[in-house]
Design a protein around this motif. Structure first.
Motif, PDB file in Angstrom:
ATOM      1  N   GLU A  58      -9.880  88.983  34.714  1.00  0.00           N
ATOM      2  CA  GLU A  58     -10.633  90.337  34.324  1.00  0.00           C
ATOM      3  C   GLU A  58      -9.505  91.144  33.762  1.00  0.00           C
ATOM      4  O   GLU A  58      -9.993  91.941  33.114  1.00  0.00           O
ATOM      5  CB  GLU A  58     -11.344  90.722  35.401  1.00  0.00           C
ATOM      6  CG  GLU A  58     -12.125  91.949  35.061  1.00  0.00           C
ATOM      7  CD  GLU A  58     -12.914  92.238  36.528  1.00  0.00           C
ATOM      8  OE1 GLU A  58     -14.134  92.291  36.372  1.00  0.00           O
ATOM      9  OE2 GLU A  58     -12.233  92.716  37.312  1.00  0.00           O
ATOM     10  N   ARG A  59      -8.467  91.336  34.368  1.00  0.00           N
ATOM     11  CA  ARG A  59      -7.440  92.237  34.215  1.00  0.00           C
ATOM     12  C   ARG A  59      -6.750  91.964  32.726  1.00  0.00           C
ATOM     13  O   ARG A  59      -6.110  92.885  31.950  1.00  0.00           O
ATOM     14  CB  ARG A  59      -6.380  92.283  35.294  1.00  0.00           C
ATOM     15  CG  ARG A  59      -5.134  93.118  34.986  1.00  0.00           C
ATOM     16  CD  ARG A  59      -5.389  94.537  34.917  1.00  0.00           C
ATOM     17  NE  ARG A  59      -4.073  95.409  35.087  1.00  0.00           N
ATOM     18  CZ  ARG A  59      -3.446  95.494  33.739  1.00  0.00           C
ATOM     19  NH1 ARG A  59      -3.876  95.097  32.733  1.00  0.00           N
ATOM     20  NH2 ARG A  59      -2.195  96.105  33.765  1.00  0.00           N
ATOM     21  N   CYS A  60      -6.782  90.860  32.232  1.00  0.00           N
ATOM     22  CA  CYS A  60      -5.986  90.199  31.073  1.00  0.00           C
ATOM     23  C   CYS A  60      -6.949  90.629  29.843  1.00  0.00           C
ATOM     24  O   CYS A  60      -8.050  90.434  29.912  1.00  0.00           O
ATOM     25  CB  CYS A  60      -5.807  88.958  30.867  1.00  0.00           C
ATOM     26  SG  CYS A  60      -4.501  88.498  32.600  1.00  0.00           S
ATOM     27  N   GLU A  61      -6.227  90.933  28.742  1.00  0.00           N
ATOM     28  CA  GLU A  61      -7.002  90.982  27.381  1.00  0.00           C
ATOM     29  C   GLU A  61      -7.566  89.546  26.843  1.00  0.00           C
ATOM     30  O   GLU A  61      -8.592  89.682  25.994  1.00  0.00           O
ATOM     31  CB  GLU A  61      -6.078  91.788  26.469  1.00  0.00           C
ATOM     32  CG  GLU A  61      -5.637  93.118  26.802  1.00  0.00           C
ATOM     33  CD  GLU A  61      -4.832  93.998  26.113  1.00  0.00           C
ATOM     34  OE1 GLU A  61      -5.032  93.577  24.599  1.00  0.00           O
ATOM     35  OE2 GLU A  61      -4.336  95.130  26.080  1.00  0.00           O
ATOM     36  N   CYS A  83      -7.212  85.129  27.331  1.00  0.00           N
ATOM     37  CA  CYS A  83      -6.797  83.889  27.932  1.00  0.00           C
ATOM     38  C   CYS A  83      -6.485  82.619  27.089  1.00  0.00           C
ATOM     39  O   CYS A  83      -7.397  82.450  26.237  1.00  0.00           O
ATOM     40  CB  CYS A  83      -7.831  83.717  29.087  1.00  0.00           C
ATOM     41  SG  CYS A  83      -7.304  82.102  30.186  1.00  0.00           S
ATOM     42  N   ALA A 118     -12.620  83.007  33.026  1.00  0.00           N
ATOM     43  CA  ALA A 118     -12.318  83.834  32.063  1.00  0.00           C
ATOM     44  C   ALA A 118     -13.462  84.333  31.340  1.00  0.00           C
ATOM     45  O   ALA A 118     -13.814  85.626  31.331  1.00  0.00           O
ATOM     46  CB  ALA A 118     -11.317  83.494  31.102  1.00  0.00           C
ATOM     47  N   THR A 150     -13.482  88.052  29.905  1.00  0.00           N
ATOM     48  CA  THR A 150     -12.263  88.085  29.033  1.00  0.00           C
ATOM     49  C   THR A 150     -12.387  87.083  27.864  1.00  0.00           C
ATOM     50  O   THR A 150     -12.427  85.926  28.248  1.00  0.00           O
ATOM     51  CB  THR A 150     -11.044  87.574  29.890  1.00  0.00           C
ATOM     52  OG1 THR A 150     -10.922  88.596  31.014  1.00  0.00           O
ATOM     53  CG2 THR A 150      -9.803  87.420  29.129  1.00  0.00           C
ATOM     54  N   THR A 195     -11.182  84.246  25.280  1.00  0.00           N
ATOM     55  CA  THR A 195     -10.455  83.272  25.474  1.00  0.00           C
ATOM     56  C   THR A 195      -9.823  82.476  24.211  1.00  0.00           C
ATOM     57  O   THR A 195     -10.730  82.626  23.042  1.00  0.00           O
ATOM     58  CB  THR A 195     -10.983  82.086  26.341  1.00  0.00           C
ATOM     59  OG1 THR A 195     -12.071  81.283  25.456  1.00  0.00           O
ATOM     60  CG2 THR A 195     -11.480  82.495  27.673  1.00  0.00           C
ATOM     61  N   GLN A 227      -8.699  93.915  20.770  1.00  0.00           N
ATOM     62  CA  GLN A 227      -8.881  94.585  21.792  1.00  0.00           C
ATOM     63  C   GLN A 227      -8.120  96.069  21.609  1.00  0.00           C
ATOM     64  O   GLN A 227      -8.839  96.757  22.426  1.00  0.00           O
ATOM     65  CB  GLN A 227      -7.856  93.824  22.957  1.00  0.00           C
ATOM     66  CG  GLN A 227      -8.600  92.424  23.450  1.00  0.00           C
ATOM     67  CD  GLN A 227      -9.671  92.672  23.939  1.00  0.00           C
ATOM     68  OE1 GLN A 227     -10.082  93.378  24.919  1.00  0.00           O
ATOM     69  NE2 GLN A 227     -10.816  91.814  23.538  1.00  0.00           N
TER      70      GLN A 227
END
Length: 342
Positions: A250-253, A255, A266, A271, A273, A338
């Motif tokens: 969730e913290r990543c822009e 995956c 993800a 998020t 992917t 993003q």
């Protein structure tokens, strides 16, 4: 119906994530019911905290196939279920258990001759996503299946734990992150570690403000060890629980992943992917929802759904044909999107 049994002894994390819209629809249709999930040990800890599951029955098969079957039949009969919803897409055993336990209402698909064990059934459909493959069964109970969004049930505690891990790596709460999931349960679905190495090197050059985090279970540690030690990565493989993994993704822009459980997690946490597909079909298994990029190649023998590649002349061609250049381009596009969405 006050007491509902859902049978899905598929042993993978991704299956459980994709099951969630069906479990939610059941619980909304019968909000006062006790919903029990029959499952396998690998996913028991995850599903015991599921928001739409009240009880779990773990099918361990520890006493042998026959004795375990008898034990489960007795337990299901004793629990006096009003209905059994067989959501495992192929298992004959998942339909046999509620039949022998005399559950009065039993619904599922007719695949593998299960129709004669069910009180209502429909033909299987492998031309739809697995989410909708599950939801189709609920239509036999006249349940509204319009809401198909995924969910994941990590908590703020999991989010705080992830930030502690990131603090150790000097990652602030505003730093940009990409997740790279190196592994899959099938060897045939993996992308070569040399390709991941090249992608990491190029992304580090093209987007130096973005930190790269490796995700996965402890079983993937050997894959990370095969990467050059000089790569600028944060290795969290094997350091997170499944729920903490949800918080990390969730913290990543974005995956980058092959077809895997973390891919579905993800998607569930929102998020985007970049998903690499080889022996399996993205029609059925792609990350559910919008904003995802699928990379696949028109290799004649795919999708084969085999865990071993038997093409000796060109093994794993469906995955080796995927180039690092197109993966890097897809990641660049996602990172650009993003920035503009922020």
């Amino acid at each position: 119906m006050q007491n509902i049994l859902v049978c899905q002894t598929g042993g993978w994390i991704g299956d459980m994530v994709l099951l969630t819209p069906a479990l939610r629809a059941l619980k909304r249709a019968y909000p006062e019911s006790n919903l029990t999930l029959l499952l396998r040990p690998l996913v028991a800890d995850l599903m015991e905290t599921h928001p739409y599951v009240d009880t779990c029955i773990v099918d361990t098969k520890s006493q042998g196939r026959y004795r375990s079957l008898i034990g489960l039949i007795r337990q299901i009969h004793r629990d006096a279920f009003d209905a059994a919803v067989v959501l495992h897409p192929t298992s004959f055993r998942n339909a046999l258990l509620p039949f022998l336990a005399r559950v009065p209402i039993r619904v599922g698909t007719t695949v593998n001759g299960r129709g004669r064990l069910l009180t209502a059934s429909c033909k299987d459909d492998t031309s739809v996503h697995e989410v909708h493959r599950y939801l189709r069964v609920l239509q036999l109970l006249d349940i509204d299946t319009g809401a198909d969004a995924l969910e994941f049930w990590h908590t703020d505690t999991d989010r705080r734990t992830i930030q502690v891990f990131l603090d150790v790596e000097d990652v602030s709460s505003t730093d940009r992150l990409i997740a790279l999931n190196l592994g899959t349960t099938w060897r045939t679905k993996r992308w070569d570690i040399a390709n991941f190495t090249e992608v990491i090197q190029q992304i580090a050059h093209l987007a130096p403000d973005v930190r790269i985090v490796l995700t996965g279970s402890s079983k993937e540690l050997a894959l990370a060890e095969a990467l050059p030690t000089s790569l600028p990565i944060i290795n969290l493989i094997g350091k997170t629980s499944i729920l903490q993994l949800g918080a990390l993704l969730e913290r990543c822009e974005v995956c980058l992943t092959c077809d895997s459980g973390p891919m579905h997690i993800a998607a569930a946490v929102g998020t985007p992917t970049v998903a690499l597909f080889g022996p399996t079909s993205p029609v059925r298994h792609k990350p559910h929802g919008t904003g995802h990029t699928i990379i696949e190649k028109p290799v004649e023998c795919r999708p084969c759904y085999k865990r071993t590649c038997y093409h000796k002349d060109a093994p794993h061609l469906c995955m080796t044909e995927i180039s690092t250049a197109e993966v890097v381009q897809a990641l660049e596009i996602k990172l650009h999107q993003q920035v503009h969405a922020a």
